[in-house]
Design a protein around this motif. Structure first.
Motif, PDB file in Angstrom:
ATOM      1  N   GLU A   1       4.873   9.326  12.287  1.00 57.96           N
ATOM      2  CA  GLU A   1       5.323   7.934  12.363  1.00 57.96           C
ATOM      3  C   GLU A   1       4.158   6.983  12.618  1.00 57.96           C
ATOM      4  OE1 GLU A   1       8.880   6.625  12.434  1.00 57.96           O
ATOM      5  OE2 GLU A   1       8.784   8.391  11.137  1.00 57.96           O
ATOM      6  N   VAL A   2       3.230   7.382  13.477  1.00 56.31           N
ATOM      7  CA  VAL A   2       2.141   6.496  13.883  1.00 56.31           C
ATOM      8  C   VAL A   2       1.164   6.238  12.740  1.00 56.31           C
ATOM      9  CG1 VAL A   2       0.070   6.377  15.346  1.00 56.31           C
ATOM     10  CG2 VAL A   2       2.288   6.949  16.344  1.00 56.31           C
ATOM     11  N   GLY A   3       0.826   7.281  11.975  1.00 56.42           N
ATOM     12  CA  GLY A   3      -0.137   7.093  10.881  1.00 56.42           C
ATOM     13  C   GLY A   3       0.281   5.999   9.915  1.00 56.42           C
ATOM     14  N   PRO A   4       1.466   6.079   9.310  1.00 56.13           N
ATOM     15  CA  PRO A   4       1.915   5.016   8.412  1.00 56.13           C
ATOM     16  C   PRO A   4       2.057   3.658   9.104  1.00 56.13           C
ATOM     17  CG  PRO A   4       3.156   7.020   8.001  1.00 56.13           C
ATOM     18  CD  PRO A   4       2.351   7.254   9.247  1.00 56.13           C
ATOM     19  N   ALA A   5       2.459   3.643  10.387  1.00 55.37           N
ATOM     20  CA  ALA A   5       2.567   2.372  11.114  1.00 55.37           C
ATOM     21  C   ALA A   5       1.196   1.714  11.253  1.00 55.37           C
ATOM     22  CB  ALA A   5       3.188   2.603  12.488  1.00 55.37           C
ATOM     23  N   LEU A   6       0.181   2.511  11.581  1.00 54.51           N
ATOM     24  CA  LEU A   6      -1.176   1.971  11.654  1.00 54.51           C
ATOM     25  C   LEU A   6      -1.644   1.493  10.283  1.00 54.51           C
ATOM     26  CD1 LEU A   6      -3.085   4.382  14.077  1.00 54.51           C
ATOM     27  CD2 LEU A   6      -1.811   2.305  14.594  1.00 54.51           C
ATOM     28  N   ALA A   7      -1.233   2.216   9.238  1.00 55.94           N
ATOM     29  CA  ALA A   7      -1.603   1.812   7.883  1.00 55.94           C
ATOM     30  C   ALA A   7      -1.014   0.438   7.549  1.00 55.94           C
ATOM     31  CB  ALA A   7      -1.126   2.852   6.879  1.00 55.94           C
ATOM     32  N   GLN A   8       0.214   0.204   7.950  1.00 54.99           N
ATOM     33  CA  GLN A   8       0.825  -1.108   7.709  1.00 54.99           C
ATOM     34  C   GLN A   8       0.090  -2.194   8.488  1.00 54.99           C
ATOM     35  OE1 GLN A   8       4.985  -0.784   8.649  1.00 54.99           O
ATOM     36  NE2 GLN A   8       5.395   0.706   7.041  1.00 54.99           N
ATOM     37  N   ASP A   9      -0.269  -1.883   9.736  1.00 54.62           N
ATOM     38  CA  ASP A   9      -1.055  -2.840  10.519  1.00 54.62           C
ATOM     39  C   ASP A   9      -2.384  -3.142   9.829  1.00 54.62           C
ATOM     40  OD1 ASP A   9       0.910  -2.858  12.467  1.00 54.62           O
ATOM     41  OD2 ASP A   9      -0.096  -1.365  13.724  1.00 54.62           O
ATOM     42  N   ALA A  10      -3.035  -2.100   9.315  1.00 50.86           N
ATOM     43  CA  ALA A  10      -4.337  -2.272   8.670  1.00 50.86           C
ATOM     44  C   ALA A  10      -4.230  -3.150   7.433  1.00 50.86           C
ATOM     45  CB  ALA A  10      -4.914  -0.904   8.297  1.00 50.86           C
ATOM     46  N   VAL A  11      -3.167  -2.978   6.639  1.00 50.54           N
ATOM     47  CA  VAL A  11      -2.975  -3.810   5.451  1.00 50.54           C
ATOM     48  C   VAL A  11      -2.835  -5.277   5.858  1.00 50.54           C
ATOM     49  CG1 VAL A  11      -1.378  -4.361   3.572  1.00 50.54           C
ATOM     50  CG2 VAL A  11      -1.982  -1.980   4.046  1.00 50.54           C
TER      51      VAL A  11
ATOM     52  N   LEU B   1      -3.688  13.233  12.946  1.00 48.56           N
ATOM     53  CA  LEU B   1      -4.159  12.395  14.041  1.00 48.56           C
ATOM     54  C   LEU B   1      -5.554  11.868  13.719  1.00 48.56           C
ATOM     55  CD1 LEU B   1      -3.759  11.299  16.926  1.00 48.56           C
ATOM     56  CD2 LEU B   1      -4.784  13.422  17.774  1.00 48.56           C
ATOM     57  N   GLY B   2      -6.394  12.715  13.147  1.00 49.49           N
ATOM     58  CA  GLY B   2      -7.734  12.274  12.750  1.00 49.49           C
ATOM     59  C   GLY B   2      -7.697  11.201  11.685  1.00 49.49           C
ATOM     60  N   ILE B   3      -6.781  11.322  10.729  1.00 53.79           N
ATOM     61  CA  ILE B   3      -6.643  10.305   9.689  1.00 53.79           C
ATOM     62  C   ILE B   3      -6.209   8.977  10.305  1.00 53.79           C
ATOM     63  CG2 ILE B   3      -5.296   9.641   7.659  1.00 53.79           C
ATOM     64  CD1 ILE B   3      -5.248  12.686   6.953  1.00 53.79           C
ATOM     65  N   ALA B   4      -5.258   9.043  11.249  1.00 53.51           N
ATOM     66  CA  ALA B   4      -4.838   7.822  11.943  1.00 53.51           C
ATOM     67  C   ALA B   4      -6.003   7.208  12.709  1.00 53.51           C
ATOM     68  CB  ALA B   4      -3.684   8.139  12.890  1.00 53.51           C
TER      69      ALA B   4
ATOM     70  N   PRO C   1     -12.780   2.868   1.761  1.00 51.86           N
ATOM     71  CA  PRO C   1     -12.102   4.094   2.205  1.00 51.86           C
ATOM     72  C   PRO C   1     -10.693   3.856   2.730  1.00 51.86           C
ATOM     73  CG  PRO C   1     -13.818   3.457   3.768  1.00 51.86           C
ATOM     74  CD  PRO C   1     -13.995   2.597   2.555  1.00 51.86           C
ATOM     75  N   LEU C   2     -10.380   2.634   3.141  1.00 56.39           N
ATOM     76  CA  LEU C   2      -9.065   2.394   3.720  1.00 56.39           C
ATOM     77  C   LEU C   2      -7.953   2.662   2.722  1.00 56.39           C
ATOM     78  CD1 LEU C   2      -7.407   1.549   6.124  1.00 56.39           C
ATOM     79  CD2 LEU C   2      -7.703  -0.844   5.450  1.00 56.39           C
ATOM     80  N   GLU C   3      -8.184   2.349   1.458  1.00 59.90           N
ATOM     81  CA  GLU C   3      -7.146   2.583   0.443  1.00 59.90           C
ATOM     82  C   GLU C   3      -6.779   4.053   0.389  1.00 59.90           C
ATOM     83  OE1 GLU C   3      -5.450   3.711  -3.369  1.00 59.90           O
ATOM     84  OE2 GLU C   3      -7.486   4.221  -2.685  1.00 59.90           O
ATOM     85  N   ARG C   4      -7.760   4.936   0.467  1.00 62.06           N
ATOM     86  CA  ARG C   4      -7.495   6.377   0.461  1.00 62.06           C
ATOM     87  C   ARG C   4      -6.789   6.798   1.750  1.00 62.06           C
ATOM     88  NH1 ARG C   4     -12.236   7.837   0.779  1.00 62.06           N
ATOM     89  NH2 ARG C   4     -12.362   8.608   2.908  1.00 62.06           N
ATOM     90  N   LEU C   5      -7.220   6.235   2.868  1.00 63.55           N
ATOM     91  CA  LEU C   5      -6.620   6.591   4.148  1.00 63.55           C
ATOM     92  C   LEU C   5      -5.150   6.187   4.207  1.00 63.55           C
ATOM     93  CD1 LEU C   5      -9.548   5.536   6.515  1.00 63.55           C
ATOM     94  CD2 LEU C   5      -8.827   7.877   5.977  1.00 63.55           C
ATOM     95  N   LEU C   6      -4.804   5.063   3.589  1.00 60.37           N
ATOM     96  CA  LEU C   6      -3.411   4.627   3.578  1.00 60.37           C
ATOM     97  C   LEU C   6      -2.544   5.643   2.848  1.00 60.37           C
ATOM     98  CD1 LEU C   6      -3.798   0.812   2.775  1.00 60.37           C
ATOM     99  CD2 LEU C   6      -3.736   1.942   4.996  1.00 60.37           C
ATOM    100  N   ARG C   7      -3.041   6.166   1.727  1.00 62.05           N
ATOM    101  CA  ARG C   7      -2.276   7.161   0.986  1.00 62.05           C
ATOM    102  C   ARG C   7      -2.188   8.467   1.767  1.00 62.05           C
ATOM    103  NH1 ARG C   7      -5.126   8.673  -2.986  1.00 62.05           N
ATOM    104  NH2 ARG C   7      -6.862   7.202  -3.012  1.00 62.05           N
ATOM    105  N   GLU C   8      -3.302   8.864   2.362  1.00 62.02           N
ATOM    106  CA  GLU C   8      -3.318  10.126   3.096  1.00 62.02           C
ATOM    107  C   GLU C   8      -2.366  10.098   4.291  1.00 62.02           C
ATOM    108  OE1 GLU C   8      -7.465  10.590   3.973  1.00 62.02           O
ATOM    109  OE2 GLU C   8      -7.876  11.666   2.123  1.00 62.02           O
ATOM    110  N   ALA C   9      -2.368   8.985   5.031  1.00 62.05           N
ATOM    111  CA  ALA C   9      -1.538   8.897   6.230  1.00 62.05           C
ATOM    112  C   ALA C   9      -0.058   9.021   5.897  1.00 62.05           C
ATOM    113  CB  ALA C   9      -1.806   7.579   6.948  1.00 62.05           C
ATOM    114  N   SER C  10       0.329   8.554   4.727  1.00 64.24           N
ATOM    115  CA  SER C  10       1.755   8.530   4.379  1.00 64.24           C
ATOM    116  C   SER C  10       2.324   9.908   4.090  1.00 64.24           C
ATOM    117  CB  SER C  10       1.984   7.618   3.167  1.00 64.24           C
ATOM    118  OG  SER C  10       1.410   8.170   1.997  1.00 64.24           O
ATOM    119  N   PHE C  11       1.463  10.908   3.886  1.00 67.86           N
ATOM    120  CA  PHE C  11       1.950  12.218   3.477  1.00 67.86           C
ATOM    121  C   PHE C  11       2.179  13.181   4.645  1.00 67.86           C
ATOM    122  CE2 PHE C  11       0.994  10.669  -0.653  1.00 67.86           C
ATOM    123  CZ  PHE C  11       1.797  11.391  -1.515  1.00 67.86           C
TER     124      PHE C  11
END
Length: 412
Positions: free
Chosen positions: A347-357, A274-277, A370-380
């Motif tokens: 589900e929300v973390g990767p969805a937010l990552a797609q929005d961010a991209v 949740l913090g990563i999101a 830092p967003l590039e790292r956060l995108l990878r982290e959220a997906s796991f």
């Protein structure tokens, strides 16, 4: 053997040596202060230029190891709901550090929840010993459960133990495949089954010290995310531990405890993700706000609104799950809530990552951001137990009235 942590002096204002506050607002403030010190380390560790051990020195010296330990034993006595909020604060600053820190609390959380419950003498001695190690010794614990081919499912554990001839000790032999805090923690809570009981549900836990003879770790896994969790394989080559380090002095009850109260194994990670999101949303919001033209765009405003709504819904579900655990852990409603929270946050973390991209464009893929790292982290989030399909299966069975206290009703 655990590697030594830095002995550099703490930053000014560190609460090292002071007792932890016990009110949630003060603990959240401490987490925010500690997270701010962890944040600059995230990129260095993710890139492999640092081991990440410094992050755990900061957490150790901040006194946060005792968050869950009962107040009467010197800790903050925090419940599951408050813990999830603290972990989300840390995760928004440094996701890998929050996940690694969570493994300490996964290892000791169920014991901390036994506060106020009378125990048999051997169990009481064990509980007092562990609390003393955490509070006065500032020792870090970690969980060592996962094995190749079975992951973290206790029924698949192949690591075995046998009592010594005099009955005073146990000898543990086996391999663990994915142990976080390898080379960082002082003690590891190891899942093992008695020799000759393969396939049964009788699994026990033992506390193994990092410097016990026969304990070894492989190289830290080269991960595409969460490198800072210091995750590696663990070998237990006929490791002898005294009977006093059998968890609560009881053999064969670990699986049944997990079936009854699965929240630490299932949802301990949820606060960190949740913090990563949250961090993904903040970066995206700040990127839009940095340009007057972007900030004035109704299209981008709606995009941020969608992200905010998704994040708020996930946060509310995590908070609700925590409140249900604190009010009645082990209840069907509470157990279903933590599975729902784990699924939704994953589900929300990767969805937010797609929005961010889509919103940030090149800022999302630059390794300097830092967003590039956060995108990878959220997906796991979906890799950590319980996996999405397991969460959904549990929720479906709960809705149908299946007896989920039956250890055979679900693949644990």
């Amino acid at each position: 053997m655990a590697l030594p942590l830095s002995t550099a002096p703490l930053p000014a204002g560190s609460p090292a040596g002071e007792p932890l506050p016990t009110d949630l607002d003060s603990l959240l403030a401490l987490a925010e202060e500690t997270g701010a010190r962890l944040a600059p380390l995230a990129a260095e560790v993710d890139a492999g230029r640092s081991t990440g051990h410094e992050t755990y020195r900061i957490l150790r010296d901040a006194g946060l190891l005792g968050l869950l330990v009962p107040r009467e034993a010197g800790g903050a006595g925090l419940g599951f709901a408050g813990y999830s909020r603290v972990l989300a604060v840390l995760g928004a600053h440094n996701g890998a550090a929050a996940l690694g820190f969570n493994m300490h609390n996964v290892a000791i959380g169920s014991l901390c929840e036994s506060a106020g419950t009378p125990l048999p003498p051997a169990a009481e001695t064990f509980r007092s010993w562990l609390f003393d190690k955490v509070i006065h010794g500032r020792k870090i614990f970690a969980s060592a459960t996962s094995e190749a081919g079975s992951g973290a499912k206790l029924r698949g554990v192949r690591t075995t133990y046998r009592p010594t001839g005099d009955g005073r000790s146990y000898v543990i032999t086996g391999q663990k495949s994915f142990v976080s805090l390898a080379g960082v923690a002082d003690y590891y809570v190891v899942a093992a089954r008695a020799e000759g009981t393969e396939g049964s549900g009788e699994v026990s836990h033992f506390v193994v010290a990092a410097d016990d003879a026969g304990v070894g770790f492989g190289e830290v896994h080269s991960l595409s995310a969460m490198y800072g969790t210091s995750t590696a394989g663990m070998v237990l080559d006929a490791v002898t531990v005294p009977r006093s380090r059998l968890f609560l002095g009881v053999e064969g009850m670990s699986l049944y405890k997990l079936v009854r109260e699965p929240h630490w194994m299932i949802s301990g990670y949820t606060g960190a993700y949740l913090g990563i999101a949250e961090a993904v949303f903040r970066f995206t919001r700040d990127h839009v706000a940095s340009s007057p033209d972007r900030a004035a765009s109704p299209v981008l405003q709606r995009e941020l609104g969608r992200m905010s709504a998704r994040l708020s819904a996930a946060r509310a579900l995590v908070n609700e799950a925590g409140a249900r655990i604190d009010a009645g852990r082990g209840g069907v409603d509470a157990n279903a809530a933590v599975h729902a929270a784990k699924y939704v946050v994953g589900e929300v973390g990767p969805a937010l990552a797609q929005d961010a991209v889509r919103i940030c464009g090149s800022a999302a893929v630059s390794r300097s951001m830092p967003l590039e790292r956060l995108l990878r982290e959220a997906s796991f989030a979906s890799v950590m137990p319980a996996k999405p399909d397991e969460c959904l299966e549990y929720l479906g069975k709960a809705a149908l009235g299946v007896n989920l206290y039956d250890a055979t009703a679900f693949s644990w």
